[in-house]
Design an enzyme around this catalytic site. Sequence first.
Site, PDB file in Angstrom:
ATOM      1  N   GLU A   1      50.291  65.669  72.052  1.00  0.00           N
ATOM      2  CA  GLU A   1      51.010  64.517  71.512  1.00  0.00           C
ATOM      3  C   GLU A   1      50.049  63.678  70.690  1.00  0.00           C
ATOM      4  OE1 GLU A   1      53.217  62.170  70.033  1.00  0.00           O
ATOM      5  OE2 GLU A   1      54.412  63.216  71.561  1.00  0.00           O
TER       6      GLU A   1
ATOM      7  N   GLY B   1      75.358  53.290  57.454  1.00  0.00           N
ATOM      8  CA  GLY B   1      75.579  54.307  58.476  1.00  0.00           C
ATOM      9  C   GLY B   1      76.018  53.665  59.779  1.00  0.00           C
TER      10      GLY B   1
ATOM     11  N   ALA C   1      70.484  53.816  58.366  1.00  0.00           N
ATOM     12  CA  ALA C   1      70.763  54.500  59.633  1.00  0.00           C
ATOM     13  C   ALA C   1      71.664  55.690  59.353  1.00  0.00           C
ATOM     14  CB  ALA C   1      71.417  53.544  60.615  1.00  0.00           C
ATOM     15  N   VAL C   2      71.218  56.535  58.421  1.00  0.00           N
ATOM     16  CA  VAL C   2      72.054  57.628  57.921  1.00  0.00           C
ATOM     17  C   VAL C   2      71.747  58.965  58.591  1.00  0.00           C
ATOM     18  CG1 VAL C   2      72.496  56.563  55.687  1.00  0.00           C
ATOM     19  CG2 VAL C   2      70.444  57.972  55.994  1.00  0.00           C
TER      20      VAL C   2
ATOM     21  N   HIS D   1      88.990  49.819  94.496  1.00  0.00           N
ATOM     22  CA  HIS D   1      89.624  48.667  93.842  1.00  0.00           C
ATOM     23  C   HIS D   1      88.922  47.382  94.295  1.00  0.00           C
ATOM     24  CE1 HIS D   1      92.791  46.089  92.207  1.00  0.00           C
ATOM     25  NE2 HIS D   1      92.770  45.424  93.363  1.00  0.00           N
TER      26      HIS D   1
END
Length: 463
Positions: free
Chosen positions: A32, A179, A267-268, A442
């Site tokens: 990395e 986007g 942001a495509v 519930h």
Amino acid sequence: MNYDMIVIGSGPGGYVAAIRASQLGKKVAVVERAELGGICLNWGCIPAKSLLKSAKVYENVKHAIDYGINVNGDVSPDINRMIERSRTVAEEMSKGIQYLFKKNKIDHIEGFGKLAGENKVRVESDNSKYEEYIAPYIILATGARPKELSNLKLDRKKIIGYREALTLNKMPESMIIVGSGTIGSEFAYFYNSIGVNVTLVEFFPNIIPLEDEEVSKQLERSFKKAGMKVMTGSFVEQVDINGEKCIVTVKTRKGEKEIEADIVLSAVGISPNLENIGLEEIGIEMDKDKIRVDEYYQTNVKGIYAIGDIVHGQSLAHVASAEGIICVENIAGKTPRQLDYKNIPSCTYTSPEVASVGMTEKEAKEAGYKIKVGKFPFIASGKARAIGEKEGFVKLIFDARYGELLGGHMIGANVTEMIAEIVVARKLEITGPELIKSVHPHPTMSEAVMEAAAVAYDEVINL
């Protein structure tokens, strides 16, 4: 140095694969060049969710009087402290990966890794020196980066990607987000919530275009109600950044419009990180812009595997992790089941949240199914009313003949947690009638799942 396995990339595919391999007795190294945890942990999923939580807290405080709580004094967002918190969360998570590596005796090799042969990895450091490592099994998990369009080149100041959007040092007055997938919609919600004038531009007719159409339209209504401008069926032709503000030319169905903004966020989509990692040199086969692999993620070259965003499949962190585990277990001689890509949940952490799995109503019809559809609105839920989160619904799609649960689509509070029930139900092939008879507690938001199934079979009580 020799290893049983070398993983290139430490994102949610790479680090998970490495840990599972260590659990199975393998001597493992992970290469990395940046922070452990990859983009998701450091510059994507985790810090983004931290910012979204800050936005939600801010919204709750602004509306505290609705819950009978008086808040004295001015309430305002502090973007620097929000970002500081998100960075701290990401750093803590990255340290967590370090701990897991130490716990599982995994070596972290720092540098840029590339294939140097069938069983060899070359790791180049910042000073241009390199070391070579040998392993019979090599897993490529190099992830992806933001996609750049020719007419939307990032200068990282006025035209930015998600990385810059996570670390702005001051709040802009206005922002255009290009986007409306998960990344675009989440940032649109965040910045709009803290007071930025946001315009969301989407090429397709609906925002979050991969989701069920009813869900998409509900989110668009919610965004507009919150003061956001939404432009669907539109695309950005060009951006002029020479002046004080960005001048964005948007082509719409009614013609061209010019819009001003301080910042444009692209942001495509994403592009896989495949450059300069030795694919061509050793003859790795490609399928368009992804690596071709078999059902256990082996490439055409013996001993070389690939997972995550660089192979075909949904580009999601949980998909990469699942692929990594399947890949490693197969290498270790186990008999893992192949990943069912038709039962992968998708989540968008806006407010309201969006979650889905399986076929949309349109896809089911196009596939030739005769269907039953059940839709239960949260406005009819006691828990939703009690917590003041009445927006949205649960929508379930069943095969009318056999009762098979074809798809689940949700929009509302906490639905990203609720979708797991539908994933498990589909995995176990639970039918609509069985889901109706599975007693839900519930009051909860999850009751809407049971109620939606009951709607489909004309058995609903609370609607």
